[in-house]
Design an enzyme around this catalytic site. Sequence first.
Site, PDB file in Angstrom:
ATOM      1  N   GLY A   7     -33.921  98.262  -4.190  1.00 29.84           N
ATOM      2  CA  GLY A   7     -33.855  96.809  -4.062  1.00 29.84           C
ATOM      3  C   GLY A   7     -32.524  96.373  -3.493  1.00 29.84           C
ATOM      4  O   GLY A   7     -31.486  96.601  -4.109  1.00 29.84           O
ATOM      5  N   GLY A   9     -31.390  93.207  -2.760  1.00 35.22           N
ATOM      6  CA  GLY A   9     -31.105  91.780  -2.891  1.00 35.22           C
ATOM      7  C   GLY A   9     -29.643  91.587  -3.246  1.00 35.22           C
ATOM      8  O   GLY A   9     -28.806  92.474  -3.021  1.00 35.22           O
ATOM      9  N   ALA A  10     -29.326  90.446  -3.832  1.00 33.44           N
ATOM     10  CA  ALA A  10     -27.926  90.126  -4.119  1.00 33.44           C
ATOM     11  C   ALA A  10     -27.280  91.152  -5.045  1.00 33.44           C
ATOM     12  O   ALA A  10     -26.204  91.692  -4.756  1.00 33.44           O
ATOM     13  CB  ALA A  10     -27.830  88.726  -4.721  1.00 33.44           C
ATOM     14  N   GLY A  12     -28.348  94.191  -5.893  1.00 33.82           N
ATOM     15  CA  GLY A  12     -28.377  95.527  -5.307  1.00 33.82           C
ATOM     16  C   GLY A  12     -27.270  95.736  -4.291  1.00 33.82           C
ATOM     17  O   GLY A  12     -26.582  96.761  -4.297  1.00 33.82           O
ATOM     18  N   LYS A  76     -36.632  92.397  -8.160  1.00 32.72           N
ATOM     19  CA  LYS A  76     -37.039  91.367  -9.097  1.00 32.72           C
ATOM     20  C   LYS A  76     -37.958  92.008 -10.135  1.00 32.72           C
ATOM     21  O   LYS A  76     -38.674  92.967  -9.839  1.00 32.72           O
ATOM     22  CB  LYS A  76     -37.783  90.232  -8.366  1.00 32.72           C
ATOM     23  N   ASN A 102     -32.623  91.160 -14.931  1.00 33.89           N
ATOM     24  CA  ASN A 102     -32.772  90.005 -15.805  1.00 33.89           C
ATOM     25  C   ASN A 102     -34.024  90.128 -16.660  1.00 33.89           C
ATOM     26  O   ASN A 102     -34.972  90.832 -16.307  1.00 33.89           O
ATOM     27  CB  ASN A 102     -32.861  88.716 -14.985  1.00 33.89           C
ATOM     28  N   LYS A 184     -28.113  87.437 -22.924  1.00 30.61           N
ATOM     29  CA  LYS A 184     -28.239  87.086 -21.500  1.00 30.61           C
ATOM     30  C   LYS A 184     -29.524  86.296 -21.261  1.00 30.61           C
ATOM     31  O   LYS A 184     -29.536  85.343 -20.468  1.00 30.61           O
ATOM     32  CB  LYS A 184     -28.240  88.369 -20.662  1.00 30.61           C
ATOM     33  N   SER A 255     -29.907  83.598  -9.550  1.00 32.85           N
ATOM     34  CA  SER A 255     -30.983  84.279  -8.825  1.00 32.85           C
ATOM     35  C   SER A 255     -32.266  83.455  -8.753  1.00 32.85           C
ATOM     36  O   SER A 255     -32.942  83.426  -7.722  1.00 32.85           O
ATOM     37  CB  SER A 255     -31.275  85.636  -9.471  1.00 32.85           C
TER      38      SER A 255
END
Length: 306
Positions: A7, A9-10, A12, A76, A102, A184, A255
Amino acid sequence: MKIAILGAGAMGLLYGGLLKKNGNNIKFIVRDKSKKKVINEKGITLNIDSNSFIVYPEAILANEATNFDLVIVFTKTNDTLEALSSIKNIINENTFLMSLQNGLGNFEKLTTFSNSSKIIYGTTMAPADLINVREVTSSGSHESQFKLAEDKNLNIVKEVASIFDRAKLNSLVNENVENVIWSKVAFNTAMNTICALLEITPGSIDKDPQLKSFAIEVARETCDVAKATHIQIKEEEVLKKIELSCREHGDHKPSMLQDMLLKKKTEIDSLNGEVIKIGSLNNIQTPLNTSLFHLIKAKESNFNLN
């Protein structure tokens, strides 16, 4: 250690980029040929606090993947099973899987592909804003906490923590990481969801006393659900995270907000959605989480989901 980032994304890009910068053997496993091409040709730009630099990790497709010592899942949560299925042929008795994603239920998803003695899971408070497909920005203090699911191979989880620390990804091996994960989640069910719903950043919440009070009440409601499942969550720590987010990450786009702006499906199911389910099982009412969940779902229904 051969490390794959599943992944790009941000999060990763942030983790993979910092690990590569520190000299680690990193490969990104991506599903898009165009992303593979741009990463391999132009590298990854990392903007960390006041510093900016480019690193050049290799990006590959799932069908090009070979064996790795560690696969860090940064897709995700909605895409975890599909992503791991695409590389299941290279997951063997020597492969460790790791999730810092998350939400709730990430450990359970990893057990579909490996036994618990090979699974590292936890959470991170690192902020990451995706600027474009090969550039990410992060600022402020943060920490990752994780553990090995079974008390075996403890040297590997200590080695991972050491590798992260050397790459300036502050880490802590915590045998009570479930408490941190729920902390979290309590933070995210409030801040992530409100930011996504209103399309604002934490700084805007900080400036509106009523909105900030609402965020705190959402977080407290989630804490009540956690306590009902015997999680030793500390509300004051969650509230400190909210204050830290407002103070140090005021312009950060969480995110879920980034997904909303891109008209992509959010992670609402693994956050507020899971809190609602667990609350129902434990006879805890969750009116605030339920309202936010349905409002996000309503927004999602207004665009074509990717």
